[in-house]
Scaffold this active site. Structure first.
Site, mmCIF file in Angstrom:
data_model
loop_
_atom_site.group_PDB
_atom_site.id
_atom_site.type_symbol
_atom_site.label_atom_id
_atom_site.label_comp_id
_atom_site.label_asym_id
_atom_site.label_seq_id
_atom_site.Cartn_x
_atom_site.Cartn_y
_atom_site.Cartn_z
ATOM 1 N N ASP A 163 0.833 -1.199 0.000
ATOM 2 C CA ASP A 163 0.000 0.000 0.000
ATOM 3 C C ASP A 163 0.867 1.248 0.000
ATOM 4 O OD1 ASP A 163 0.832 -0.633 2.677
ATOM 5 O OD2 ASP A 163 -0.660 0.765 3.455
ATOM 6 N N GLU B 74 0.315 -1.415 5.581
ATOM 7 C CA GLU B 74 1.371 -0.958 6.488
ATOM 8 C C GLU B 74 1.187 0.506 6.835
ATOM 9 O OE1 GLU B 74 5.353 0.739 7.612
ATOM 10 O OE2 GLU B 74 4.008 1.277 5.965
ATOM 11 N N ASP C 27 7.595 4.328 -1.415
ATOM 12 C CA ASP C 27 7.322 3.704 -0.115
ATOM 13 C C ASP C 27 6.035 2.911 -0.254
ATOM 14 O OD1 ASP C 27 6.923 3.064 2.547
ATOM 15 O OD2 ASP C 27 6.461 5.109 3.172
#
Length: 412
Positions: A83, A177, A143
């Protein structure tokens, strides 16, 4: 080493919207995360990994790189999350700046926004390298799509280079996360590794095995709303009670005034009317007893205001994760494996400063899977100024390959 498939793989991944949603009442929190995981799973199957499957309970894609040695090697795992953070992630348009000069501003698409080394000095370290950024109106998604692309490229390289001797290696691609809920569902038994590393960190040389300990709390305040003309002695303004609570906390112990190993109280949301108000906070401290002291202070301040106003405040508080250093100190051979791989790959300056945050590894370590965090090449995470560096991503793959080699050698 250069890995020619890494960049196109990364560019493919970041164009897929896989943003999580903290307000969702499902797990994983969005279907788009699952759709993205299916893209990765198909690629792993095509590359020839073993036991590739989607664990619905954990919301995790799991795959195995089989051992190619005839001796027992404890199974090592690598994890990356699928995610992206709470910022626009629709229609990501990655842009590439090759041979960056280390001084110039990089315009983000056609927008008014720039990556400016005067503002983001880390850029200066990447002179001569390839910067990957977005177009100014979305995040990049590095990320942790840096980690996703690196794990798949790592698997691809090991499978095509059998001369590199390694034990069995497990890969995991996890959800949610960014909203802190993914690791709660992780299936340690199915993953079946002796230890693992999340690949979800900053620039080359960063090695994370210490994090905050964390708690969260919410206040719901019931006021008394009467007409202001007759309010004296009767009105209890829920907004003012919330302000009084906020002002009762240590005013210098907030994120914008702390650094290093200093903890804080962070007011994330404050909404309400005279009749009722809602406040949401996180608490952070590197010491477990420090976290407990902060939680106790909150309880004391709530009790004081309830005594003053007549039980108007309801407090809900829960722990989120703990400093994984307390557990990883019992498994320093794992940290040493990473350190030795870093050095073997030319990373002599290793930054082991504790993370002012948490990782999935914070929870997984306390679930019985020791799990430090490796660098992935992420910079300026969670916003329009996010970027990564291709050479940093290559280096992350180098490190994982070296770790696989060293793990096999040390157990021969």
């Amino acid at each position: 080493m250069e890995y020619p498939t890494l960049l196109p793989r990364f560019l493919k991944y970041v164009k897929i919207n896989s943003r999580s949603d903290e307000h969702a009442d499902r797990f994983p929190s969005t279907q788009r995360e699952v759709d993205y995981q299916m893209v990765i799973m198909k690629e792993l199957e095509e590359l020839g990994l073993s036991d590739v499957h989607y664990n619905e309970k954990a919301g995790t894609v799991i795959a195995t790189i089989p051992s190619n040695v005839d001796w027992d090697v404890p199974v090592m795992g690598f994890l990356a999350h699928c995610d992206t953070a709470d910022f626009n992630s629709e229609n990501v348009k990655p842009q590439i700046t090759e041979n960056y000069d280390g001084e110039s501003k990089i315009q983000l698409g056609d927008s008014e926004f720039y990556l400016d080394p005067a503002v983001f000095p880390n850029l200066k370290k990447y002179k001569g390298q390839t910067i990957i950024s977005a177009s100014g109106d979305t995040l990049l998604g590095g990320d942790d799509k840096c980690g996703d692309a690196e794990l798949v490229t790592f698997a691809e390289y090991l499978l095509s280079h059998p001369e590199i001797k390694h034990g069995e290696i497990r890969l995991g691609f996890t959800p949610d996360e960014e909203i802190g809920t993914g690791a709660q569902h992780f299936d340690v038994e199915d993953f079946n590794a002796a230890f693992a590393f999340t690949v979800d960190g900053e620039g080359p040389g960063k090695l994370d095995w210490g994090t905050f300990s964390a708690a969260q709390f919410e206040l719901d305040i019931q006021g008394v709303n009467v007409h202001p003309a007759v309010a004296k002695g009767q009105m209890i303004n829920a907004i003012q009670v919330g302000i009084d609570f906020q002002n009762s906390l240590p005013q210098d112990e907030v994120p914008e005034k702390t650094e290093g190993e200093e903890g804080f109280y962070h007011l994330m949301d404050f909404s309400g009317t005279v009749d009722n108000a809602h406040l949401a906070y996180i608490i952070r401290d590197f010491k477990r007893d420090g976290l407990e002291a902060r939680k106790n202070l909150v309880k004391e301040k709530v009790a004081e205001l309830n005594a003053k106003y007549g039980e108007r405040i309801k407090l809900k508080m829960w722990d989120q994760y703990y400093n994984m250093a307390d557990e990883l100190a019992k498994h320093m051979e794992i940290i040493d494996l990473a350190r030795d791989a870093y050095r073997a790959c030319g990373l002599t300056e290793i930054n082991e400063e504790p993370v002012r945050g948490g990782t999935d590894g914070s929870q997984l370590t306390y679930m019985g899977l020791p799990c430090p965090n490796l660098f992935a090449g992420e910079e300026n995470m969670h916003g329009r100024y996010e970027y990564t560096v291709l050479e940093s991503m290559w280096k992350a793959v180098d490190v994982m390959i070296k770790m696989a080699e060293l793990q096999a050698e040390r157990n021969k």
